[in-house]
Write a protein that holds these residues in place. Structure first.
Motif, PDB file in Angstrom:
ATOM      1  N   LYS A   1       1.600   3.844   1.640  1.00 43.71           N
ATOM      2  CA  LYS A   1       1.579   4.546   2.920  1.00 43.71           C
ATOM      3  C   LYS A   1       2.785   4.122   3.743  1.00 43.71           C
ATOM      4  O   LYS A   1       3.443   3.118   3.442  1.00 43.71           O
ATOM      5  CB  LYS A   1       0.274   4.270   3.677  1.00 43.71           C
ATOM      6  N   ARG A   2       3.081   4.881   4.775  1.00 41.31           N
ATOM      7  CA  ARG A   2       4.278   4.665   5.571  1.00 41.31           C
ATOM      8  C   ARG A   2       4.361   3.226   6.076  1.00 41.31           C
ATOM      9  O   ARG A   2       3.413   2.673   6.599  1.00 41.31           O
ATOM     10  CB  ARG A   2       4.304   5.622   6.763  1.00 41.31           C
TER      11      ARG A   2
ATOM     12  N   ARG B   1       0.837  -1.192   0.000  1.00 42.95           N
ATOM     13  CA  ARG B   1       0.000   0.000   0.000  1.00 42.95           C
ATOM     14  C   ARG B   1       0.876   1.247   0.000  1.00 42.95           C
ATOM     15  O   ARG B   1       1.975   1.257   0.525  1.00 42.95           O
ATOM     16  CB  ARG B   1      -0.905   0.018   1.235  1.00 42.95           C
TER      17      ARG B   1
END
Length: 317
Positions: free
Chosen positions: A221-222, A219
């Protein structure tokens, strides 16, 4: 005709240029130039009529083009007829094209990838479907994609001892070792779930559990940034997803590899600023292995606590 073809390749060999490093000046060597791997890559580049250009062997593209659009398109003529990239590949390790890149030198590993648990996720899938009402009973027949096992057990990758062990295990637990996997159904509609709530397992699997199979990227994201296929383990990514190498033309937006280098054995060194390391760090593993049994974070000595809200910069809830 054969003489004419040889003449063309010889001319390309003499006059071919490498515009790749003109734009990507300062980019890190994917491996040490004196390593066995790089020597093999350079041999392929020379056969392709582009001596010294290791870029095209993995990425394809047009090394003589003056613009990004033209450089990042197509492949050199040699690879159209021989082993090698058939198009420009931004991510050469991807499961869907790595037979033309990594597979040139590592055909067995690439051939085995589609049936690995990191690709099929069949154990995770079966466990979830069982808890939602035993959608397929004890059979581990659903996978992330349609796959088939080799008809010849000896065609499997591994030592003779390993192959014998796996054959014995398969005879003892045949439901876990099907001849093929069928692709897991897509997430159902809300109306379908109202009629049969157990179908929610497919939504759960498709939207959460299966984001970590090696056929797809993580994904955006972080903590979830990673590569695909071979790159899932062998290309370093940071939690933030920023490139921190010396190539000024690689985007500074998140979603890029940490440095343009391969991480593998303890003998292979990766350099990030003034830090050198070897092997595949556990942070790479925990990009995916941080849920379920949490084996990635457990390996680091971290223990999951009861659910709490997120922490601020000072460590307060």
């Amino acid at each position: 005709m054969k003489f004419f073809t040889l003449f063309i390749f010889f001319a390309l060999y003499l006059f071919a240029s490498n515009e790749c490093v003109t734009c990507h000046k300062g980019i890190e060597d994917i491996r040490d130039k004196n390593s066995g791997m790089m020597k093999e890559i350079f041999k392929v580049a020379e056969k392709a009529g582009h001596k010294g250009n290791d870029c095209i062997v993995c990425h394809g593209g047009n090394p003589e083009a003056k613009t990004k659009e033209k450089a990042h398109a197509g492949t050199v003529e040699y690879f159209e007829f021989e082993k090698g990239p058939k198009e420009f590949y931004p991510a050469p390790g991807s499961s869907w094209i790595n037979e033309h890149t990594c597979g040139m030198c590592h055909p067995q590993q690439v051939g085995a990838q589609m049936n690995s648990l990191m690709m099929t996720e069949q154990g995770k899938i079966q466990g979830a479907m069982w808890s939602f009402g035993g959608k397929e009973g004890y059979e581990h027949t659903a996978g992330t994609f349609d796959t088939k096992n080799p008809t010849n057990p000896d065609a499997r990758l591994g030592t003779d001892i390993y192959k014998k062990y796996m054959q014995k295990l398969a005879s003892m637990e045949p439901q876990v070792f099907p001849k093929a996997n069928h692709e897991l159904p897509n997430a159902p509609s809300v109306e379908e779930i109202h009629k049969d709530p157990s179908l929610a397992v497919y939504t759960y699997l498709r939207q959460e559990c299966l984001r970590c199979h090696t056929g797809g990227k993580g994904r955006f994201k972080r903590g979830d940034f990673r590569g695909m296929g071979c790159s899932s383990c062998h290309i370093p990514y940071s939690n933030e997803g920023f490139y921190e190498g010396r190539d000024t033309n690689i985007s500074k937006n998140p979603g890029h590899l940490l440095v343009h280098q391969i991480q593998s054995s303890r003998k292979v060194k990766v350099s990030v600023h003034d830090i050198n390391y070897s092997g595949v760090p556990v942070e790479t593993c925990s990009t995916c292995h941080n849920r379920g049994k949490r084996i990635g974070v457990s390996y680091q000595g971290l223990m999951e606590t009861e659910y709490k809200s997120t922490f601020d910069a000072e460590g307060n809830e």
